[in-house]
Scaffold this active site. Sequence first.
Site, PDB file in Angstrom:
ATOM      1  N   TYR A 173       0.851  -1.183   0.000  1.00 46.52           N
ATOM      2  CA  TYR A 173       0.000   0.000   0.000  1.00 46.52           C
ATOM      3  C   TYR A 173       0.891   1.238   0.000  1.00 46.52           C
ATOM      4  O   TYR A 173       2.017   1.223   0.477  1.00 46.52           O
ATOM      5  CB  TYR A 173      -0.996   0.009   1.160  1.00 46.52           C
ATOM      6  CG  TYR A 173      -0.448  -0.190   2.546  1.00 46.52           C
ATOM      7  CD1 TYR A 173       0.360   0.759   3.167  1.00 46.52           C
ATOM      8  CD2 TYR A 173      -0.778  -1.327   3.288  1.00 46.52           C
ATOM      9  CE1 TYR A 173       0.829   0.590   4.450  1.00 46.52           C
ATOM     10  CE2 TYR A 173      -0.317  -1.514   4.574  1.00 46.52           C
ATOM     11  CZ  TYR A 173       0.490  -0.547   5.152  1.00 46.52           C
ATOM     12  OH  TYR A 173       0.955  -0.719   6.424  1.00 46.52           O
ATOM     13  N   CYS A 174       0.380   2.307  -0.585  1.00 47.58           N
ATOM     14  CA  CYS A 174       1.100   3.576  -0.728  1.00 47.58           C
ATOM     15  C   CYS A 174       2.522   3.365  -1.247  1.00 47.58           C
ATOM     16  O   CYS A 174       3.494   3.760  -0.616  1.00 47.58           O
ATOM     17  CB  CYS A 174       1.129   4.323   0.614  1.00 47.58           C
ATOM     18  SG  CYS A 174       1.559   6.078   0.455  1.00 47.58           S
ATOM     19  N   PRO A 175       2.673   2.725  -2.416  1.00 46.99           N
ATOM     20  CA  PRO A 175       4.010   2.426  -2.932  1.00 46.99           C
ATOM     21  C   PRO A 175       4.742   3.680  -3.378  1.00 46.99           C
ATOM     22  O   PRO A 175       4.138   4.657  -3.815  1.00 46.99           O
ATOM     23  CB  PRO A 175       3.722   1.499  -4.120  1.00 46.99           C
ATOM     24  CG  PRO A 175       2.355   1.907  -4.576  1.00 46.99           C
ATOM     25  CD  PRO A 175       1.607   2.280  -3.334  1.00 46.99           C
ATOM     26  N   LYS A 186       7.723  -4.603   2.923  1.00 43.01           N
ATOM     27  CA  LYS A 186       7.779  -3.193   3.273  1.00 43.01           C
ATOM     28  C   LYS A 186       7.345  -2.953   4.715  1.00 43.01           C
ATOM     29  O   LYS A 186       6.336  -3.499   5.174  1.00 43.01           O
ATOM     30  CB  LYS A 186       6.867  -2.408   2.332  1.00 43.01           C
ATOM     31  CG  LYS A 186       6.693  -0.930   2.645  1.00 43.01           C
ATOM     32  CD  LYS A 186       5.831  -0.280   1.582  1.00 43.01           C
ATOM     33  CE  LYS A 186       5.475   1.156   1.918  1.00 43.01           C
ATOM     34  NZ  LYS A 186       4.745   1.807   0.821  1.00 43.01           N
TER      35      LYS A 186
END
Length: 307
Positions: A173-175, A186
């Site tokens: 998420y939110c890369p 991550k």
Amino acid sequence: MNMTLWNEKTKGEGSLLPPVMGLFEHLHEVEELGEGGYSVSAQGGGDLLLPFAFEEMLCRDVGAGLVLPSLHLWSHPGGVALGLRDSKLPGAARAMDKLESRGIRTAVRHSGGAAVPLDAGIVNVSLILPKSQGKLDFHDDFRLLATVITEAVAVSHPKAAAQIVAKEVVGSYCPGDFDLSIGGRKFCGIAQRRQSQSFFVHAFVVVSGSGLERGELIRSFYEDAAAGEHGLSYPQVRPETIAGLGELGGPATTAAFCSGIREALARRATELIPSRRLQQETGYKLDYSDQRVKDAAGVLRERYSQL
């Protein structure tokens, strides 16, 4: 870019942090569940936009020279902060209502990025600094915070720190280009917000609890927010790409990680002045309860929420 930050020496990084900084902390206790587990779905409490409004005002004051450049460490008991593009998905309003019904607060934030979870096991780290004359490459600021976070992990867990890589983790998420990961999973993402005279660079650091559960929370949000429509642009989250530092051989408590942050800055010869001492010595005071922070939260809600 694929780099191990623990052994990297960023050009000029020593001069990027001033010798004295303010320290503001708004951290929630993590609920221990036994067997090394932690709650990642604590009931939401308080306005989710207050931390962002606080940093907006603090950044403004740093730019005006009213307060020292500062470090802000904070957490929220339970929420999901959306990016502006997330809020425009066809089912976003319904998806947010669904989260709110579970006690998970939601809001649209003004810094860059996409949806991220916030809970007591996630530490948000913000450096609030004045702009340097002639400085153009904002990537230096991302590298600085990435390196500080790596140094913080190294204080207690040098082997884990040596494995940290800064590179986009596809499926997270939110890369972004400055995702921090260990073994391809991550634990940290970085964003920024710039004003005319100052800026802040901000990281969320998943410390304790399950990365998989947090990834599933955001994956489910996007599934609801897409409302069955195809061809929409949003992160295709694979929960297995997320992990907490405690799951990756790093510090397993927020207290240990925050202690590492303070020690990492001390090793850089940066003195941190706690907010209470700042008030005593300079008269400067800013907290979530201040009216101008509350007013700023209202402005952010009106400006960035499209729901």
